[in-house]
Structure formats: structure tokens, C-alpha cells
Write an enzyme that holds these catalytic residues in place. Sequence first.
Site, PDB file in Angstrom:
ATOM      1  N   TYR A 107       4.755  -2.357  -6.126  1.00  0.00           N
ATOM      2  CA  TYR A 107       5.056  -2.777  -4.756  1.00  0.00           C
ATOM      3  C   TYR A 107       5.099  -1.521  -3.893  1.00  0.00           C
ATOM      4  O   TYR A 107       6.119  -0.863  -3.778  1.00  0.00           O
ATOM      5  CB  TYR A 107       6.366  -3.565  -4.688  1.00  0.00           C
ATOM      6  CG  TYR A 107       6.722  -4.030  -3.299  1.00  0.00           C
ATOM      7  CD1 TYR A 107       5.776  -4.643  -2.490  1.00  0.00           C
ATOM      8  CD2 TYR A 107       8.000  -3.846  -2.791  1.00  0.00           C
ATOM      9  CE1 TYR A 107       6.092  -5.065  -1.207  1.00  0.00           C
ATOM     10  CE2 TYR A 107       8.333  -4.266  -1.508  1.00  0.00           C
ATOM     11  CZ  TYR A 107       7.372  -4.877  -0.729  1.00  0.00           C
ATOM     12  OH  TYR A 107       7.691  -5.285   0.546  1.00  0.00           O
ATOM     13  N   ASP A 148       1.026  -5.429  -4.904  1.00  0.00           N
ATOM     14  CA  ASP A 148       0.930  -5.407  -3.445  1.00  0.00           C
ATOM     15  C   ASP A 148       0.876  -3.938  -3.031  1.00  0.00           C
ATOM     16  O   ASP A 148       1.890  -3.259  -3.018  1.00  0.00           O
ATOM     17  CB  ASP A 148       2.134  -6.128  -2.828  1.00  0.00           C
ATOM     18  CG  ASP A 148       2.162  -6.047  -1.314  1.00  0.00           C
ATOM     19  OD1 ASP A 148       1.240  -5.441  -0.726  1.00  0.00           O
ATOM     20  OD2 ASP A 148       3.113  -6.580  -0.714  1.00  0.00           O
TER      21      ASP A 148
END
Length: 259
Positions: A107, A148
Site C-alpha cells: 500500500y 495499490d
Amino acid sequence: MVKLVTFNINGIRARMPRLIEYLEREQPDIACLQELKADDDAFPIKDIEAAGYHAVWHGQKGFNGVAILSKGEAPTLRRVGLPGDPDDTHSRYIEAEAHGLVVASIYLPNGNPVGTEKFDYKLRWMERLREHAAELLAAERPTVLAGDYNVIPEDRDTFSRRAMADDALFQPESQAAFRRIVNLGYTDALRALRPNEEKLWTFWDYQAGAWQRDAGFRIDHLLCSPQAADRLRGAEVHKWARAEEKASDHAPVCIELAD
């Protein structure tokens, strides 16, 4: 075939029904989750085990947080956190072995607003990721860096260059840092298998009717080492999950690797 998914869940407790629905419908062998928004003690491991999965996770109260789920067999934890900055307390990286693969759930920092310490942190974090990604490549094992990335790699990966012009996700420095990781020898799986596809979005904001207008962009990526890329057989965005009630603002992205 090994089915591997990356999914920014945007709050695992709030989206638990959606996650279980997704696991039951798609039956991935490995699911890399981001943005858990829950500390380690609040991770809903019993619900996940009831769905047939084992997990390793690296939580943080209220924001960040990453996990790797493995169907039928327990993943072997390799590390939590990126090397290179012992003072970095953000829960943004976890790495494990599962189903014969080395897998990371990532992330990456958002970095907004540009011109602040947040953007500098993003770029420093990406350089640390590049250094670690190079070490992983040197081991010559099938490796997937999934997550992500908060980077829109190219102009064609956004609905509007103008709308994103001042956003940290779309800055030349962010894109160059992403390319430096890929250029080590990784394959951007989704784009590699869908080289000419238009509107290959993975994220649609909750604001301004973005989903209804299909105003999205591509920020969720699965980077495959050569040993994994050689086995790559499929890659797709599971847009159906974004259309569900109380969905995450990201759609899961799935790849399939031959055994």
C-alpha cells in the site's frame, strides 16, 4: 493454475460482507489486501478462516494496513515493513510465501499534496521498494509485487489528464519511480496482457459520480518477476465487485499463473 488477486478493501471491517462474497465467488488462491484500517488485534481472522483462508497481516489502527490471504494452506511470513528506514511506522508492506510464490502486498503512500513532506515520503518509499525489489529479483524465484501503488503509470491510465495534473499519483516523478521498479525486470501483468485496452481502470472515486460516469484510473498493479511472468496466463479487473452495495472504491485485479 494459481489465481492471485490484489484488492484495496478500504476498511476490512466495514467491507467484510463484500470480501467474503468476493472470496466465495472468485475463489482466489492468494488475495493481497490493502488499506485494512484496523490494528492487528482487530483483524477478522475467524471470518476469513471460516471462508477457507489462512492469513498473515500487518495492521494499523484507523488507516493503512496490509494482509496476504492464502486458500487452504497457511502463508509463510517473510517480512513486515520495507527495509531501509527503521523509523517508518506505517503498515504498508508485507511479504510471504504461498502456493509456491513469493508475494508482497503493498500500500504505497498517496503523496498528496505535491510539494510537501508527504510527496517526499512517497518518493523515498518508492526508492526503498526499488532496492528491495532488486534483491527479490536476484533470488530468481517466481515473485509478485501486488498492491495499490497510488501511481497512474501513463496518460492512458486515467480518465482525465487535466483532472489529475496536480495529483501526486500522476506526477512525472511518481511515474519515473514506478518505471524504475518495472525496468529492473518486472512485468506489469495487467497492461502486458491487455496492451491496447482502453479504460483499464481499477479505481473510481466515491465523489462526483465517478463510478456512474466511468471516470476512473489504474493504480492497482501486479508486478511479476521473469519466473512469474513466464507463467502468466490471464489478467483482468473484476469490475463487478465495485458495483456492489457498500463496495470499496477499488476493484480487485486478478492474474492467473500456470502451475
